[in-house]
Design an enzyme around this catalytic site. Structure first.
Site, PDB file in Angstrom:
ATOM      1  N   LYS A 282       0.579  -1.321   0.113  1.00 46.04           N
ATOM      2  CA  LYS A 282      -0.298   0.315  -0.412  1.00 46.04           C
ATOM      3  C   LYS A 282       1.027   1.129   0.033  1.00 46.04           C
ATOM      4  CE  LYS A 282      -3.437  -0.697  -0.484  1.00 46.04           C
ATOM      5  NZ  LYS A 282      -3.684  -1.396  -2.397  1.00 46.04           N
TER       6      LYS A 282
ATOM      7  N   TRP B 269       1.454   2.326  -8.922  1.00 45.60           N
ATOM      8  CA  TRP B 269       1.807   3.426  -9.763  1.00 45.60           C
ATOM      9  C   TRP B 269       2.924   3.341 -10.359  1.00 45.60           C
ATOM     10  CZ3 TRP B 269       2.195   8.554  -6.491  1.00 45.60           C
ATOM     11  CH2 TRP B 269       2.184   9.840  -7.729  1.00 45.60           C
TER      12      TRP B 269
ATOM     13  N   HIS C 111       7.131  -7.287  -2.076  1.00 48.50           N
ATOM     14  CA  HIS C 111       6.759  -6.877  -1.055  1.00 48.50           C
ATOM     15  C   HIS C 111       7.857  -7.164  -0.039  1.00 48.50           C
ATOM     16  CE1 HIS C 111       3.711  -4.153  -2.409  1.00 48.50           C
ATOM     17  NE2 HIS C 111       2.707  -4.954  -2.890  1.00 48.50           N
TER      18      HIS C 111
ATOM     19  N   SER D 172      -4.578   3.396   4.229  1.00 47.70           N
ATOM     20  CA  SER D 172      -5.027   2.594   2.514  1.00 47.70           C
ATOM     21  C   SER D 172      -5.037   0.929   2.571  1.00 47.70           C
ATOM     22  CB  SER D 172      -3.544   2.914   1.697  1.00 47.70           C
ATOM     23  OG  SER D 172      -3.881   2.226   0.794  1.00 47.70           O
TER      24      SER D 172
ATOM     25  N   TYR E 227       6.212   8.288  -1.548  1.00 52.11           N
ATOM     26  CA  TYR E 227       5.357   8.097  -2.803  1.00 52.11           C
ATOM     27  C   TYR E 227       4.909   9.765  -2.445  1.00 52.11           C
ATOM     28  CZ  TYR E 227       0.280   7.973  -2.797  1.00 52.11           C
ATOM     29  OH  TYR E 227      -1.226   7.833  -3.231  1.00 52.11           O
TER      30      TYR E 227
ATOM     31  N   ARG F 274      -7.458   3.832  -4.461  1.00 50.84           N
ATOM     32  CA  ARG F 274      -9.178   4.124  -3.563  1.00 50.84           C
ATOM     33  C   ARG F 274      -9.572   6.223  -3.836  1.00 50.84           C
ATOM     34  NH1 ARG F 274      -9.341   6.205   1.516  1.00 50.84           N
ATOM     35  NH2 ARG F 274      -7.083   5.697   1.047  1.00 50.84           N
TER      36      ARG F 274
HETATM   37  P1  A3P Z   1      -4.966   4.730  -1.364  1.00 50.93           P
HETATM   38  O1  A3P Z   1      -5.423   3.722  -1.100  1.00 50.93           O
HETATM   39  O2  A3P Z   1      -4.411   6.115  -0.788  1.00 50.93           O
HETATM   40  O3  A3P Z   1      -5.993   6.146  -2.399  1.00 50.93           O
HETATM   41  P2  A3P Z   1      -0.425   0.059  -4.054  1.00 50.93           P
HETATM   42  O4  A3P Z   1      -0.668   0.611  -5.196  1.00 50.93           O
HETATM   43  O5  A3P Z   1       1.077  -0.180  -3.154  1.00 50.93           O
HETATM   44  O6  A3P Z   1      -1.059  -1.015  -3.647  1.00 50.93           O
HETATM   45  O7  A3P Z   1      -0.705   1.001  -3.564  1.00 50.93           O
HETATM   46  C1  A3P Z   1      -1.763   1.609  -3.483  1.00 50.93           C
HETATM   47  C2  A3P Z   1      -2.181   3.292  -3.281  1.00 50.93           C
HETATM   48  O8  A3P Z   1      -1.447   3.394  -3.742  1.00 50.93           O
HETATM   49  C3  A3P Z   1      -3.858   3.743  -3.362  1.00 50.93           C
HETATM   50  O9  A3P Z   1      -3.669   4.723  -2.390  1.00 50.93           O
HETATM   51  C4  A3P Z   1      -3.281   4.679  -4.140  1.00 50.93           C
HETATM   52  O10 A3P Z   1      -5.175   4.914  -4.268  1.00 50.93           O
HETATM   53  C5  A3P Z   1      -2.259   4.853  -4.673  1.00 50.93           C
HETATM   54  N1  A3P Z   1      -1.764   5.132  -6.544  1.00 50.93           N
HETATM   55  C6  A3P Z   1      -2.131   4.171  -7.361  1.00 50.93           C
HETATM   56  N2  A3P Z   1      -1.750   4.502  -8.541  1.00 50.93           N
HETATM   57  C7  A3P Z   1      -1.876   6.289  -8.020  1.00 50.93           C
HETATM   58  C8  A3P Z   1      -1.682   7.033  -8.848  1.00 50.93           C
HETATM   59  N3  A3P Z   1      -1.539   6.728 -10.441  1.00 50.93           N
HETATM   60  N4  A3P Z   1      -1.439   8.235  -8.409  1.00 50.93           N
HETATM   61  C9  A3P Z   1      -1.143   8.493  -6.919  1.00 50.93           C
HETATM   62  N5  A3P Z   1      -2.038   7.902  -6.101  1.00 50.93           N
HETATM   63  C10 A3P Z   1      -1.843   6.197  -6.674  1.00 50.93           C
END
Ligand code: A3P
Length: 285
Positions: free
Chosen positions: A44, A49, A99, A129, A184, A247
């Protein structure tokens, strides 16, 4: 699907997606090659991304690949049962994802020039998250509230273990030439500069118009619409209709979920546990 877990070298894993045998093979036998690229985060923290950005750098912003092949196939999560099988099937060079904390990572990392990119995120946002994400995924233990998720997080009784140990282990690699440490928060604050940093680390030259396409196509809005990044298409994994990965995509959402007392207690603990590391490594409030 049950929410059975097992312990492996001090870390709990959901049995639905992991096995002790694969975790052992990944660490002892999986060979990372110099030309491979591995994206690593604590869960998370923005791994999807990062994968999207790396894939778009490879395709110079072109969306054919990212819109036709699911994200988990483009970059196999090597320590999961399906990810391990798919990583072994593919011809190299590999784009891989993990991870794993460093003490469970493939030992071959330490004797290769494989490039590893590690992204960390404000742990309070990671907790929020995680609460929403794990509650929509089958085969893992659900928490009743953010408060309960916070308790489990502090005890390290969550998949991939203690955030503090994870970050501490990986951050210790920051002087290696084949390791790039990002957050991030910096990706959010200055996406262009951070993507340029990634290009430089990977030795990829992109033209300004290609960079614009990479930025556009890895944006939250575009990724949210890309069904191929959507776990909800995996009916047996996900128990919600909407994409649980995308999310909110913001920094500081913890402020909407933590009480003042919880945030203060967390910050105090953070300072105690990470006191020996330079504070500027962690670019969040
Ligand atoms: P939130 O749950 O706070 O929205 P992972 O990919 O490691 O599972 O992390 C998920 C988190 O990365 C989520 O955070 C998601 O919204 C955020 N995320 C994924 N793609 C993104 C993007 N293009 N820009 C910004 N945040 C992104």
């Amino acid at each position: 699907m049950s929410d059975d877990t097992f312990w492996y070298k001090g870390i709990t894993f959901p049995r639905a997606y992991y096995s002790p045998g694969i975790l052992r093979k990944v660490q002892e036998e999986f060979v990372l090659k110099d030309e491979d690229v591995v994206t690593v985060t604590y869960p998370k923290s923005g791994i999807n991304w990062l994968i999207e950005i790396v894939c778009l750098i490879h395709s110079k912003g072109d969306t054919k690949w990212v819109q036709s092949v699911p994200i988990w196939e483009r970059s196999s999560r090597v320590e999961t049962v399906p990810g391990f099988a798919s990583a072994n099937k593919k011809e190299g060079p590999h784009l891989l994802t993990s991870h794993l904390p460093i003490h469970l990572f493939p030992k071959s990392f330490f004797s290769s020039k494989v490039k590893v990119i590690y992204v960390m995120r404000n742990p309070k946002d990671v907790i929020v998250s995680s609460y929403f994400f794990w509650n929509s995924i089958n085969g893992v233990k659900k928490s009743k509230s953010v408060e309960q998720r916070l308790e489990w997080f502090l005890e390290g009784k969550v998949p991939y273990g203690s955030w503090f140990d994870h970050v501490r282990g990986w951050v210790s690699m920051r002087e290696r030439g084949n390791f790039l440490l990002l957050s991030y928060e910096e990706l959010k604050r200055d996406t262009k500069r951070t993507v340029e940093k990634i290009c430089q680390f990977l030795g990829k030259k992109v033209e300004p118009e290609e960079l614009s396409l990479i930025l556009k196509n890895s944006s939250f809005e575009v990724m949210k619409e890309n069904k191929i990044c959507d776990y909800s298409m995996l009916g047996d994994v996900c128990s919600v209709d909407k994409n649980p990965l995308m999310r909110k995509g913001i920094t500081g959402d913890w402020k909407n979920h933590f009480t003042v007392a919880q945030a203060e207690a967390f910050d105090k603990l953070f300072q105690e546990k990470m006191a020996d590391l330079p504070r500027e490594l962690f670019p969040w409030e």
